[in-house]
Structure formats: C-alpha cells, structure tokens
Design a protein around this motif. Sequence first.
Motif, PDB file in Angstrom:
ATOM      1  N   VAL A 136       0.862  -1.185   0.000  1.00 46.83           N
ATOM      2  CA  VAL A 136       0.000   0.000   0.000  1.00 46.83           C
ATOM      3  C   VAL A 136       0.896   1.232   0.000  1.00 46.83           C
ATOM      4  CG1 VAL A 136      -1.941  -1.102   1.178  1.00 46.83           C
ATOM      5  CG2 VAL A 136      -0.155  -0.020   2.523  1.00 46.83           C
ATOM      6  N   SER A 137       0.333   2.358  -0.372  1.00 48.24           N
ATOM      7  CA  SER A 137       1.119   3.590  -0.437  1.00 48.24           C
ATOM      8  C   SER A 137       1.285   4.188   0.948  1.00 48.24           C
ATOM      9  CB  SER A 137       0.432   4.604  -1.351  1.00 48.24           C
ATOM     10  OG  SER A 137      -0.791   5.046  -0.766  1.00 48.24           O
ATOM     11  N   LEU A 138       2.286   5.028   1.090  1.00 48.80           N
ATOM     12  CA  LEU A 138       2.478   5.740   2.346  1.00 48.80           C
ATOM     13  C   LEU A 138       1.282   6.627   2.651  1.00 48.80           C
ATOM     14  CD1 LEU A 138       4.309   6.494   4.730  1.00 48.80           C
ATOM     15  CD2 LEU A 138       5.378   8.223   3.255  1.00 48.80           C
ATOM     16  N   ASP A 139       0.681   7.188   1.605  1.00 50.40           N
ATOM     17  CA  ASP A 139      -0.493   8.050   1.799  1.00 50.40           C
ATOM     18  C   ASP A 139      -1.642   7.307   2.467  1.00 50.40           C
ATOM     19  OD1 ASP A 139       0.738  10.233   0.693  1.00 50.40           O
ATOM     20  OD2 ASP A 139      -0.107   9.952  -1.318  1.00 50.40           O
ATOM     21  N   PHE A 140      -1.718   5.994   2.251  1.00 43.41           N
ATOM     22  CA  PHE A 140      -2.768   5.195   2.882  1.00 43.41           C
ATOM     23  C   PHE A 140      -2.701   5.335   4.404  1.00 43.41           C
ATOM     24  CE2 PHE A 140      -4.061   1.100   4.783  1.00 43.41           C
ATOM     25  CZ  PHE A 140      -5.356   1.010   4.311  1.00 43.41           C
ATOM     26  N   TYR A 141      -1.500   5.344   4.955  1.00 47.80           N
ATOM     27  CA  TYR A 141      -1.341   5.485   6.406  1.00 47.80           C
ATOM     28  C   TYR A 141      -1.397   6.940   6.845  1.00 47.80           C
ATOM     29  CZ  TYR A 141      -0.016   0.603   6.139  1.00 47.80           C
ATOM     30  OH  TYR A 141      -0.029  -0.735   5.904  1.00 47.80           O
ATOM     31  N   LEU A 142      -0.846   7.848   6.030  1.00 48.82           N
ATOM     32  CA  LEU A 142      -0.890   9.270   6.379  1.00 48.82           C
ATOM     33  C   LEU A 142      -2.329   9.771   6.448  1.00 48.82           C
ATOM     34  CD1 LEU A 142       2.022  10.612   4.125  1.00 48.82           C
ATOM     35  CD2 LEU A 142       2.033  10.383   6.620  1.00 48.82           C
ATOM     36  N   THR A 143      -3.166   9.281   5.539  1.00 46.96           N
ATOM     37  CA  THR A 143      -4.565   9.719   5.479  1.00 46.96           C
ATOM     38  C   THR A 143      -5.374   9.183   6.643  1.00 46.96           C
ATOM     39  OG1 THR A 143      -4.479   9.821   3.071  1.00 46.96           O
ATOM     40  CG2 THR A 143      -6.656   9.730   4.072  1.00 46.96           C
ATOM     41  N   ASN A 144      -5.092   7.948   7.026  1.00 45.08           N
ATOM     42  CA  ASN A 144      -5.953   7.269   7.998  1.00 45.08           C
ATOM     43  C   ASN A 144      -5.471   7.315   9.438  1.00 45.08           C
ATOM     44  OD1 ASN A 144      -8.018   6.104   6.198  1.00 45.08           O
ATOM     45  ND2 ASN A 144      -6.295   4.992   5.325  1.00 45.08           N
ATOM     46  N   GLN A 145      -4.214   7.715   9.668  1.00 49.30           N
ATOM     47  CA  GLN A 145      -3.650   7.537  11.013  1.00 49.30           C
ATOM     48  C   GLN A 145      -4.341   8.379  12.088  1.00 49.30           C
ATOM     49  OE1 GLN A 145       0.318   8.919  11.729  1.00 49.30           O
ATOM     50  NE2 GLN A 145       0.181  10.592  10.257  1.00 49.30           N
ATOM     51  N   ASN A 146      -4.976   9.478  11.710  1.00 50.18           N
ATOM     52  CA  ASN A 146      -5.612  10.335  12.717  1.00 50.18           C
ATOM     53  C   ASN A 146      -7.111  10.079  12.852  1.00 50.18           C
ATOM     54  OD1 ASN A 146      -3.209  11.762  13.340  1.00 50.18           O
ATOM     55  ND2 ASN A 146      -3.452  12.984  11.478  1.00 50.18           N
ATOM     56  N   LEU A 147      -7.622   9.121  12.090  1.00 46.86           N
ATOM     57  CA  LEU A 147      -9.045   8.800  12.178  1.00 46.86           C
ATOM     58  C   LEU A 147      -9.319   7.862  13.355  1.00 46.86           C
ATOM     59  CD1 LEU A 147      -9.937   8.191   8.424  1.00 46.86           C
ATOM     60  CD2 LEU A 147     -10.493  10.195   9.796  1.00 46.86           C
ATOM     61  N   LYS A 148     -10.460   8.033  13.968  1.00 47.44           N
ATOM     62  CA  LYS A 148     -10.866   7.123  15.028  1.00 47.44           C
ATOM     63  C   LYS A 148     -11.681   5.990  14.430  1.00 47.44           C
ATOM     64  CE  LYS A 148     -10.987  10.645  18.654  1.00 47.44           C
ATOM     65  NZ  LYS A 148     -11.809  11.332  19.687  1.00 47.44           N
ATOM     66  N   PHE A 149     -11.439   4.795  14.950  1.00 48.94           N
ATOM     67  CA  PHE A 149     -12.107   3.622  14.392  1.00 48.94           C
ATOM     68  C   PHE A 149     -13.626   3.782  14.377  1.00 48.94           C
ATOM     69  CE2 PHE A 149      -8.512   0.386  15.335  1.00 48.94           C
ATOM     70  CZ  PHE A 149      -7.863   0.822  14.196  1.00 48.94           C
ATOM     71  N   ASP A 150     -14.191   4.403  15.402  1.00 49.60           N
ATOM     72  CA  ASP A 150     -15.643   4.499  15.465  1.00 49.60           C
ATOM     73  C   ASP A 150     -16.211   5.524  14.477  1.00 49.60           C
ATOM     74  OD1 ASP A 150     -14.638   6.689  16.722  1.00 49.60           O
ATOM     75  OD2 ASP A 150     -15.857   6.534  18.529  1.00 49.60           O
ATOM     76  N   LEU A 151     -15.314   6.293  13.821  1.00 46.01           N
ATOM     77  CA  LEU A 151     -15.759   7.250  12.815  1.00 46.01           C
ATOM     78  C   LEU A 151     -15.532   6.741  11.399  1.00 46.01           C
ATOM     79  CD1 LEU A 151     -14.462  10.594  14.386  1.00 46.01           C
ATOM     80  CD2 LEU A 151     -16.747   9.584  14.553  1.00 46.01           C
ATOM     81  N   ILE A 152     -14.911   5.589  11.274  1.00 51.77           N
ATOM     82  CA  ILE A 152     -14.631   5.043   9.949  1.00 51.77           C
ATOM     83  C   ILE A 152     -15.899   4.465   9.343  1.00 51.77           C
ATOM     84  CG2 ILE A 152     -13.386   3.221   8.715  1.00 51.77           C
ATOM     85  CD1 ILE A 152     -11.083   3.617  10.603  1.00 51.77           C
ATOM     86  N   ASP A 153     -16.146   4.816   8.104  1.00 56.04           N
ATOM     87  CA  ASP A 153     -17.297   4.273   7.378  1.00 56.04           C
ATOM     88  C   ASP A 153     -17.074   2.782   7.156  1.00 56.04           C
ATOM     89  OD1 ASP A 153     -19.296   3.544   5.684  1.00 56.04           O
ATOM     90  OD2 ASP A 153     -18.848   5.039   4.143  1.00 56.04           O
ATOM     91  N   PRO A 154     -17.865   1.912   7.759  1.00 53.44           N
ATOM     92  CA  PRO A 154     -17.632   0.455   7.642  1.00 53.44           C
ATOM     93  C   PRO A 154     -17.797  -0.069   6.229  1.00 53.44           C
ATOM     94  CG  PRO A 154     -19.746   0.900   8.689  1.00 53.44           C
ATOM     95  CD  PRO A 154     -19.038   2.220   8.581  1.00 53.44           C
TER      96      PRO A 154
END
Length: 339
Positions: free
Chosen positions: A238-256
């Motif tokens: 996966v790209s580095l952006d995949f982690y940069l984009t998601n690292q500050n999101l909270k699991f309970d706010l992620i669209d399942p």
Amino acid sequence: MTGFSLNESHQDIRFLAQHFQDDYLTSNQSIFDKDTFGETISILKEALDNIDKNTYYKDADYWGLYEAIETFLYGEITPNQNDGEFWGIRGFSYVWEDMCSTYFFKEYLDHICYADTDIPLKNYYNRERQREKVHRVGNHEAYKGTNGYGNQWIYRTISDIPSDKNNKQSSCLGWNELLCIELDTQEATFVYSNNKYSTLDRRNGTKKMHRYPRPDLVLLKGKHKGICEVQIFDYKDVSLDFYLTNQNLKFDLIDPTDPKYKKYKIDIIKSLTYEFALQQERHHVKVVDNVFFIPWWYYDRKPHPIYGETELKDIQGKGIDVIKGNFFMIQQIYLEESL
C-alpha cells in the motif's frame, strides 16, 4: 528445445528478454512495478497467445514450456493436490511478499524465529522436506484451517521457552506455538476480592480453543535479562499516503462500507493480535518493533538501516510503525536469487 538447460542459457535468456522489452514494453514497465504490473501482465498474456497461434509444430517440449508460462501468468492452485499451494502471478502484493521473504532469508536467516512463507532458495537445504522440495524454506506443516488456502508450510525455529512452565527440563516451544491465542470455554469461578477461592487454574484444559495468528515475519533482535526481544513484520503493498490519510481517524468514525478504511482497521487489529499472542506472561517475549513494511523507491540516497527507514511511528497510538522498504535493493537480491 530438447536438452534445454536454464542454468546454461542465462546469457541467451537475458538477450531475448531485452529484445522482447525493446519491442513490446516501455522502459518503466515491469512485473516488479506496482503501477505498471497489470498492464505488463496483459501484454505478456497477449504475446503468449500470439506465439501459440503462430506456432504450427507443437511437440512435448513446447507444451511443457507453454503450460508453465501460462500457469505463471494466470496463476492457479496446484493441480491434483488439495494443499492450497498457488503457483504463478496473483497480483503485485504477492510479488512484494516473495521479494521481502527472499531478502530477509538471504540477509537475516540466523535471526528469523518465524516466517509465513515457503519460498525456494538455491543454496538452502531442508531435511524436513521430500526430494523435490528440499530447497524450500518451510520446515513445519501449518494448520490448514477450514478453507485449505494459504502456505501449507511455514518456517519456524525452536525457542528456549519450556512447554511446561513448571518444568524447566521439558521440551521447548516452537515459535509457531508461541504465536497462539487460547480461549478456555470451560466455566470457572473468579473471586476478585479473594483470588484464592478462584477456580480458573483448576480447569482441565480439554475445552480450550486455539487460534494461531500468522505474521509474515518474526525476527529475534536480541535478548535482555532472559527476555527475547523481537520484531514483527507484516509486508504491505500500500502507499504511504494510505497510512498518512488514515492515522488520525478514530475507528468508530470510519465508514464500515469503505474498503480502504476497513482494510486499515483490520490490518492494525491483526498486528496487535500477533503482538498479544507473543507477549503473554509465560512466554518471556517482548515485541520491540511491530512493523508495516511497504515498498519505497529510493532514487537519491541509501537509507539506514539498509533495508529501509521508519517513516511513521506509533500509528493510531497502537505501537505500530511504518517502514519504507528499499525496493531496488530488495529487488536486486530477489532477482539474483531467481537467476
């Protein structure tokens, strides 16, 4: 084609491969490039089809070579065997996994505790396997599960941790056995205020359920005061952006329903599961690094340590790091092993 020897034909193969690349591919196309992987495979499939259509005399040697190339390009479960073993191109992520496995076995073999791979190595000899498999690294049959897929052989070494915690003379656990999570479904009493009345330790264990997580790699980094300090690697295409984009999101706010976010969440949970399995109290194991290992194309400098460098630390506050793997260096070792 009779008497064809791969080892004696490297120079001819290189010449023909370069000629094919000049005629059919652009300079950046490769099965080792995630951006051009799909297009390259399509061109190779089309070339194979044209060769087949324009070859009028097809002897046994032709069909043997044709079927090997066809299987490699399209990929399939090993025929006539119910072992789940897959041969061929399945996607760039599988190429990346094989590249990483080859690199670490070539450079860090003495430090490998566990690896979920069964790659072949030219100068590797495995006494645990049959004659045609002696160059494969897998030395222990893995639990097959219910679907029959995945590597049927894994590589493991034996730890110095006794299988019976009360008997230091007992046999020692393999690292695959340390990667185990137990759930005892037998009822027991737990008395929080006075634990001597608890009956947890008196269960006979016959109803225990076991799960064996399978990280890509566990490396022994060293020992300190009798504690094994290890690194866990999971290879991720996966790209580095995949982690940069998601690292500050909270699991309970992620669209399942979003597959990218779902993958991110599942990957973290899996890596934490590996860590939990190894760090149970009686194991005397400490995970000092839990790593997502992604491909990175270094053009201007050599990273330190040589296989890559840490880009993100402690993503999601879970103690997992992202390391950029030095793609060109890992590729070079992979190709040297393959020729």
